[in-house]
Design a protein around this motif. Structure first.
Motif, mmCIF file in Angstrom:
data_model
loop_
_atom_site.group_PDB
_atom_site.id
_atom_site.type_symbol
_atom_site.label_atom_id
_atom_site.label_comp_id
_atom_site.label_asym_id
_atom_site.label_seq_id
_atom_site.Cartn_x
_atom_site.Cartn_y
_atom_site.Cartn_z
ATOM 1 N N GLU A 14 16.553 -29.931 -59.384
ATOM 2 C CA GLU A 14 15.647 -30.807 -60.133
ATOM 3 C C GLU A 14 14.401 -31.163 -59.336
ATOM 4 O O GLU A 14 13.403 -31.593 -59.903
ATOM 5 C CB GLU A 14 16.387 -32.071 -60.563
ATOM 6 C CG GLU A 14 17.474 -31.800 -61.585
ATOM 7 C CD GLU A 14 18.177 -33.062 -62.035
ATOM 8 O OE1 GLU A 14 17.639 -34.156 -61.819
ATOM 9 O OE2 GLU A 14 19.270 -32.940 -62.606
ATOM 10 N N THR A 15 14.428 -30.974 -58.024
ATOM 11 C CA THR A 15 13.281 -31.330 -57.198
ATOM 12 C C THR A 15 12.317 -30.174 -56.968
ATOM 13 O O THR A 15 11.234 -30.372 -56.454
ATOM 14 C CB THR A 15 13.757 -31.868 -55.829
ATOM 15 O OG1 THR A 15 14.534 -30.858 -55.181
ATOM 16 C CG2 THR A 15 14.597 -33.129 -56.008
ATOM 17 N N SER A 16 12.704 -28.975 -57.347
ATOM 18 C CA SER A 16 11.848 -27.808 -57.162
ATOM 19 C C SER A 16 10.859 -27.694 -58.325
ATOM 20 O O SER A 16 11.186 -27.986 -59.467
ATOM 21 C CB SER A 16 12.714 -26.547 -57.084
ATOM 22 O OG SER A 16 11.902 -25.401 -57.063
ATOM 23 N N ALA A 17 9.679 -27.205 -58.039
ATOM 24 C CA ALA A 17 8.645 -27.065 -59.067
ATOM 25 C C ALA A 17 9.047 -26.065 -60.150
ATOM 26 O O ALA A 17 8.721 -26.238 -61.320
ATOM 27 C CB ALA A 17 7.325 -26.629 -58.432
ATOM 28 N N ASN A 18 9.763 -24.994 -59.782
ATOM 29 C CA ASN A 18 10.145 -23.992 -60.776
ATOM 30 C C ASN A 18 11.595 -24.122 -61.219
ATOM 31 O O ASN A 18 12.104 -23.267 -61.932
ATOM 32 C CB ASN A 18 9.855 -22.573 -60.278
ATOM 33 C CG ASN A 18 10.661 -22.201 -59.056
ATOM 34 O OD1 ASN A 18 11.585 -22.887 -58.663
ATOM 35 N ND2 ASN A 18 10.294 -21.102 -58.439
ATOM 36 N N GLY A 19 12.287 -25.179 -60.803
ATOM 37 C CA GLY A 19 13.657 -25.438 -61.241
ATOM 38 C C GLY A 19 14.730 -24.745 -60.440
ATOM 39 O O GLY A 19 15.910 -24.889 -60.719
ATOM 40 N N CYS A 20 14.329 -23.954 -59.428
ATOM 41 C CA CYS A 20 15.297 -23.195 -58.635
ATOM 42 C C CYS A 20 15.387 -23.740 -57.214
ATOM 43 O O CYS A 20 14.372 -24.092 -56.620
ATOM 44 C CB CYS A 20 14.890 -21.737 -58.542
ATOM 45 S SG CYS A 20 14.720 -20.917 -60.126
ATOM 46 N N GLY A 23 13.033 -22.368 -54.512
ATOM 47 C CA GLY A 23 12.028 -21.580 -55.214
ATOM 48 C C GLY A 23 12.418 -20.147 -55.494
ATOM 49 O O GLY A 23 11.577 -19.260 -55.505
ATOM 50 N N ASN A 24 13.691 -19.893 -55.743
ATOM 51 C CA ASN A 24 14.208 -18.535 -55.928
ATOM 52 C C ASN A 24 14.015 -17.979 -57.324
ATOM 53 O O ASN A 24 14.793 -17.137 -57.759
ATOM 54 C CB ASN A 24 15.719 -18.499 -55.631
ATOM 55 C CG ASN A 24 16.025 -18.659 -54.168
ATOM 56 O OD1 ASN A 24 15.164 -18.480 -53.331
ATOM 57 N ND2 ASN A 24 17.253 -19.002 -53.864
ATOM 58 N N TYR A 25 13.004 -18.369 -58.068
ATOM 59 C CA TYR A 25 12.879 -17.956 -59.463
ATOM 60 C C TYR A 25 12.894 -16.437 -59.643
ATOM 61 O O TYR A 25 13.615 -15.909 -60.488
ATOM 62 C CB TYR A 25 11.613 -18.553 -60.088
ATOM 63 C CG TYR A 25 11.497 -18.261 -61.553
ATOM 64 C CD1 TYR A 25 12.325 -18.893 -62.463
ATOM 65 C CD2 TYR A 25 10.571 -17.340 -62.023
ATOM 66 C CE1 TYR A 25 12.231 -18.613 -63.819
ATOM 67 C CE2 TYR A 25 10.468 -17.064 -63.373
ATOM 68 C CZ TYR A 25 11.297 -17.707 -64.266
ATOM 69 O OH TYR A 25 11.215 -17.429 -65.603
ATOM 70 N N GLY A 26 12.140 -15.718 -58.842
ATOM 71 C CA GLY A 26 12.096 -14.254 -58.953
ATOM 72 C C GLY A 26 13.443 -13.622 -58.646
ATOM 73 O O GLY A 26 13.899 -12.713 -59.338
ATOM 74 N N ARG A 27 14.109 -14.118 -57.599
ATOM 75 C CA ARG A 27 15.428 -13.586 -57.262
ATOM 76 C C ARG A 27 16.446 -13.936 -58.330
ATOM 77 O O ARG A 27 17.372 -13.165 -58.601
ATOM 78 C CB ARG A 27 15.875 -14.096 -55.899
ATOM 79 C CG ARG A 27 15.105 -13.435 -54.776
ATOM 80 C CD ARG A 27 15.707 -13.726 -53.456
ATOM 81 N NE ARG A 27 15.643 -15.172 -53.180
ATOM 82 C CZ ARG A 27 15.880 -15.706 -52.002
ATOM 83 N NH1 ARG A 27 16.219 -14.941 -50.986
ATOM 84 N NH2 ARG A 27 15.795 -16.998 -51.818
ATOM 85 N N SER A 79 18.045 -25.127 -65.173
ATOM 86 C CA SER A 79 16.579 -25.210 -65.159
ATOM 87 C C SER A 79 15.943 -24.023 -64.449
ATOM 88 O O SER A 79 14.789 -23.693 -64.689
ATOM 89 C CB SER A 79 16.141 -26.520 -64.510
ATOM 90 O OG SER A 79 16.623 -26.592 -63.168
ATOM 91 N N CYS A 80 16.672 -23.367 -63.603
ATOM 92 C CA CYS A 80 16.158 -22.202 -62.887
ATOM 93 C C CYS A 80 16.080 -20.993 -63.799
ATOM 94 O O CYS A 80 15.117 -20.232 -63.760
ATOM 95 C CB CYS A 80 17.061 -21.891 -61.689
ATOM 96 S SG CYS A 80 16.489 -20.542 -60.652
ATOM 97 N N LEU A 81 17.064 -20.828 -64.643
ATOM 98 C CA LEU A 81 17.098 -19.683 -65.547
ATOM 99 C C LEU A 81 16.170 -19.886 -66.718
ATOM 100 O O LEU A 81 15.517 -19.046 -67.204
ATOM 101 C CB LEU A 81 18.519 -19.442 -66.040
ATOM 102 C CG LEU A 81 18.772 -18.215 -66.873
ATOM 103 C CD1 LEU A 81 18.414 -16.941 -66.120
ATOM 104 C CD2 LEU A 81 20.232 -18.177 -67.298
#
Length: 81
Positions: A14-20, A23-27, A79-81
């Protein structure tokens, strides 16, 4: 395993800008696509949203319902997905 990689790379934060986490959104997206064709392959939950989840429910899981809900949460409440 593909599931372990997905759970590692798609851990929500919940504290990450992209929800992961970290910041592992791409991975996360790569790990998610790695599930395609596996026994955990997920699909759209309904036609009106972009929500995805495996084709299962937790109602018949008995004593492991909490674990099952946690597993499905990686898809439905992530939130990451």
């Amino acid at each position: 395993s593909r599931l372990a990689q997905f759970q590692l790379d798609c851990e929500p934060s919940e504290t990450s800008a992209n929800g992961c986490k970290e910041g592992n959104y791409g991975r996360c997206l790569l790990a998610y696509t790695g599930l395609i064709g596996s026994t955990i392959n997920s699909n759209y939950v309904d036609n009106s949203t972009t929500n995805v989840a495996p084709w299962c429910t937790c109602s018949p899981s008995g004593g492991t319902e909490e674990e099952c809900d946690h597993f499905l949460g990686f898809f439905t409440d992530n939130s990451c997905l």
